[in-house]
Structure formats: structure tokens, C-alpha cells
Design a protein around this motif. Structure first.
Motif, mmCIF file in Angstrom:
data_model
loop_
_atom_site.group_PDB
_atom_site.id
_atom_site.type_symbol
_atom_site.label_atom_id
_atom_site.label_comp_id
_atom_site.label_asym_id
_atom_site.label_seq_id
_atom_site.Cartn_x
_atom_site.Cartn_y
_atom_site.Cartn_z
ATOM 1 N N THR A 1 55.326 26.737 25.200
ATOM 2 C CA THR A 1 54.107 26.340 26.122
ATOM 3 C C THR A 1 53.475 25.120 25.660
ATOM 4 O O THR A 1 53.056 25.090 24.424
ATOM 5 C CB THR A 1 53.138 27.408 26.549
ATOM 6 O OG1 THR A 1 53.738 28.609 27.307
ATOM 7 C CG2 THR A 1 52.010 26.776 27.294
ATOM 8 N N ARG B 1 55.186 25.473 30.902
ATOM 9 C CA ARG B 1 56.231 26.097 29.966
ATOM 10 C C ARG B 1 57.483 25.437 30.287
ATOM 11 O O ARG B 1 57.948 25.763 31.360
ATOM 12 C CB ARG B 1 56.183 27.650 30.348
ATOM 13 C CG ARG B 1 56.732 28.372 29.148
ATOM 14 C CD ARG B 1 56.613 29.964 29.494
ATOM 15 N NE ARG B 1 57.326 30.511 30.534
ATOM 16 C CZ ARG B 1 57.691 31.687 30.789
ATOM 17 N NH1 ARG B 1 57.178 32.570 29.715
ATOM 18 N NH2 ARG B 1 58.450 32.062 31.557
ATOM 19 N N TRP C 1 50.407 21.932 26.534
ATOM 20 C CA TRP C 1 49.464 21.470 27.124
ATOM 21 C C TRP C 1 49.392 20.030 27.924
ATOM 22 O O TRP C 1 49.781 19.056 26.910
ATOM 23 C CB TRP C 1 47.878 21.522 26.608
ATOM 24 C CG TRP C 1 46.634 21.050 27.345
ATOM 25 C CD1 TRP C 1 46.004 19.709 27.342
ATOM 26 C CD2 TRP C 1 46.007 21.613 28.368
ATOM 27 N NE1 TRP C 1 45.155 19.655 28.251
ATOM 28 C CE2 TRP C 1 44.932 20.662 28.665
ATOM 29 C CE3 TRP C 1 46.188 22.814 28.872
ATOM 30 C CZ2 TRP C 1 44.018 21.092 29.830
ATOM 31 C CZ3 TRP C 1 45.124 23.160 29.938
ATOM 32 C CH2 TRP C 1 44.113 22.309 30.357
ATOM 33 N N GLU D 1 45.634 27.828 22.768
ATOM 34 C CA GLU D 1 46.021 28.833 23.679
ATOM 35 C C GLU D 1 47.603 28.713 23.856
ATOM 36 O O GLU D 1 48.377 29.539 23.883
ATOM 37 C CB GLU D 1 45.324 29.103 25.193
ATOM 38 C CG GLU D 1 46.036 29.757 26.067
ATOM 39 C CD GLU D 1 46.045 31.228 25.792
ATOM 40 O OE1 GLU D 1 45.665 31.835 25.072
ATOM 41 O OE2 GLU D 1 47.011 31.856 26.680
ATOM 42 N N ALA D 2 47.844 27.501 24.023
ATOM 43 C CA ALA D 2 49.175 27.198 24.018
ATOM 44 C C ALA D 2 50.118 27.343 22.790
ATOM 45 O O ALA D 2 51.193 27.901 22.775
ATOM 46 C CB ALA D 2 49.751 25.584 24.316
ATOM 47 N N MET E 1 49.575 21.064 22.362
ATOM 48 C CA MET E 1 49.367 22.086 22.381
ATOM 49 C C MET E 1 47.675 22.457 21.991
ATOM 50 O O MET E 1 47.141 21.924 21.171
ATOM 51 C CB MET E 1 50.073 23.235 21.358
ATOM 52 C CG MET E 1 51.534 23.342 21.914
ATOM 53 S SD MET E 1 52.509 24.215 20.516
ATOM 54 C CE MET E 1 54.075 24.220 21.025
ATOM 55 N N ARG F 1 50.630 31.322 23.022
ATOM 56 C CA ARG F 1 51.736 31.582 23.809
ATOM 57 C C ARG F 1 52.874 31.502 23.046
ATOM 58 O O ARG F 1 53.933 32.230 23.245
ATOM 59 C CB ARG F 1 51.433 30.875 24.902
ATOM 60 C CG ARG F 1 50.379 31.359 25.843
ATOM 61 C CD ARG F 1 50.154 30.783 27.307
ATOM 62 N NE ARG F 1 49.012 30.611 27.983
ATOM 63 C CZ ARG F 1 48.749 30.138 29.167
ATOM 64 N NH1 ARG F 1 49.882 29.695 29.966
ATOM 65 N NH2 ARG F 1 47.517 30.570 29.857
ATOM 66 N N GLU G 1 46.749 20.943 32.461
ATOM 67 C CA GLU G 1 47.033 22.314 32.669
ATOM 68 C C GLU G 1 48.186 22.749 31.787
ATOM 69 O O GLU G 1 48.859 22.092 31.106
ATOM 70 C CB GLU G 1 47.697 22.496 34.114
ATOM 71 C CG GLU G 1 48.973 21.565 34.611
ATOM 72 C CD GLU G 1 49.409 21.748 35.918
ATOM 73 O OE1 GLU G 1 48.676 22.322 36.443
ATOM 74 O OE2 GLU G 1 50.522 21.629 36.248
ATOM 75 N N TYR G 2 48.260 24.074 31.580
ATOM 76 C CA TYR G 2 49.355 24.485 30.870
ATOM 77 C C TYR G 2 50.920 24.258 31.378
ATOM 78 O O TYR G 2 50.955 24.473 32.914
ATOM 79 C CB TYR G 2 49.376 25.988 30.463
ATOM 80 C CG TYR G 2 48.113 26.342 29.850
ATOM 81 C CD1 TYR G 2 48.045 25.903 28.326
ATOM 82 C CD2 TYR G 2 46.959 26.826 30.211
ATOM 83 C CE1 TYR G 2 47.015 26.056 27.476
ATOM 84 C CE2 TYR G 2 45.781 26.837 29.272
ATOM 85 C CZ TYR G 2 45.836 26.493 28.182
ATOM 86 O OH TYR G 2 44.711 26.790 27.499
#
Lengths: 123, 123
Positions: free
Chosen positions: B56, B67, B58, B44-45, B41, B48, B64-65
Motif C-alpha cells: 500500500t 493498493r 500514499w 499507516e501505509a 508511504m 498495511r 489518498e491510499y
């Protein structure tokens, strides 16, 4: 100089070390299933862990090998080691003597949870 | 452009992201205590995961992210998140729907154990 034995090629072919030459190692107490800590291993730390009955890590901050318990007495005795599907993580089942964390906590994750929004599982 | 909210500073101050801006996230089934997988992560992950009720990650390979469950339906619903003692790993307790592994295995560590010398715990 004595030569260092290599990691078994059938093992190393299953591992995918990152740019720093490391895989992540999740350490779990074999019977209570507590996740005790996460450490890092290079190829030689993996070899020692598989063959010596005790868990050896590579310290990213100190750039040296360390064997859990050599200072504290809180050794980790290996029960099993599994590789994940993409080869960049190990799950090491151990018998942990005493505290796994250098703080004296049983696990390195005992310092407190973060605030979370709990996910609502659809019925 | 809508601004992306920041991670709570009281949280981010407890985290130590690596040179790639990532922390390791160990995902564990909350009741059976199976270790399901290990993911990565960025900040930002983490945000979230803490706020959206779903995990979520990375993706280091795809950059890219992702989920868990958006493609497979095998979602991970967050129960709790703990930070380890040095802030570079998270333990995420979840309710896992179906298989955690993209191979269809329940966990990413089900592909088979390595041969080990089992450690002999002193009496």
C-alpha cells in the motif's frame, strides 16, 4: 564568477522536482542488481551525475552537495540513469567501489529486515 | 468507529518520516532484482504493507491510499521489507503480477535512459 552550466533542457523537461527541488535517486549495482542506497538530487546534482561519471547527491540534512566516495574512497561510477514514468525518481546504475553505506555495510539496506506477513500469491 | 491499529513501536522507532510524514519505498522484484518503481508511504501505509501481504502506498498527488493492483490487477505481494541506515527509505521485495507501471511497462523506469558520461573506474 564562472557560470554554472544548466542541465540540458531535454532532460529537465522530463523531471518533476518536489517542493524542496529534489528527485529521489535509487542507486543499483549494475551487475549484481543490489539496491545500494537511496539519495536525493537537485537539478545541479543531476547535471553533475549525468556529466561527470560519478554520482553526486544533495544532502537534505547538511544542505550541501556530496559526491559518494570523496571521503571514503567508495566511489560510485555511473553506468546509466533512467527516469521513471512520472519524472520524480531516477534509477542510477553504478559500479560501486567497496561499501555503499557509511556504516561499512555493502548496502544501506543491510541493517535488517522488518517482520512482515508474506503475501500469498493466488494460484 | 473502529480504531485503526498503530504501527508496531519497535518498527516506527526505526523510521524517520519527512516533513510530509512520508518515507520513500523502493519496490524490487524479489527474484529478477528489477527495480520496479518508487512510491511513498506514511505510517499507516507502512503498517498495511507489513501486515496485509500487499503493498500500500500514499499518493502524494491524490492524497489518498492506494493498493497496487486493486484497479489493474497488477498486485505486488510482499516478500520482505528492509529499512535503510537512516530510516527514511524502505526496500520492499515483492512478487509483481504483470506490469508494475501504469503505462503497461514492466517497470516504471523502462521509458528510456538519459544520456550519460559513463564513469571510468580506475584500474
Amino acid at each position: 564568477m564562472a557560470s554554472v552550466p544548466d542541465l540540458d533542457p531535454t532532460v529537465s523537461s522530463r523531471l518533476r522536482f518536489d517542493d524542496a527541488g529534489l528527485v529521489a535517486a535509487v542507486v543499483q549495482q549494475h551487475d549484481s542488481h543490489e539496491v545500494l542506497m537511496l539519495g536525493w538530487m537537485d537539478v545541479e546534482a543531476v547535471r553533475r551525475t549525468l556529466t561527470e561519471g560519478r554520482v553526486t547527491f544533495w544532502s537534505r540534512s547538511r544542505q550541501e552537495y556530496w559526491r559518494k566516495g570523496d571521503t571514503s574512497g567508495h566511489a560510485q561510477y555511473v553506468r546509466s540513469v533512467a527516469v521513471d514514468c512520472d519524472g520524480d525518481a531516477l534509477l542510477v546504475q553504478v559500479h560501486q567501489v567497496g561499501a555503499a553505506c557509511h556504516t561499512g555495510d555493502r548496502t544501506c539496506f543491510d541493517a535488517g529486515d522488518l517482520d512482515v506477513v508474506v503475501g500469498d500469491v493466488p494460484a
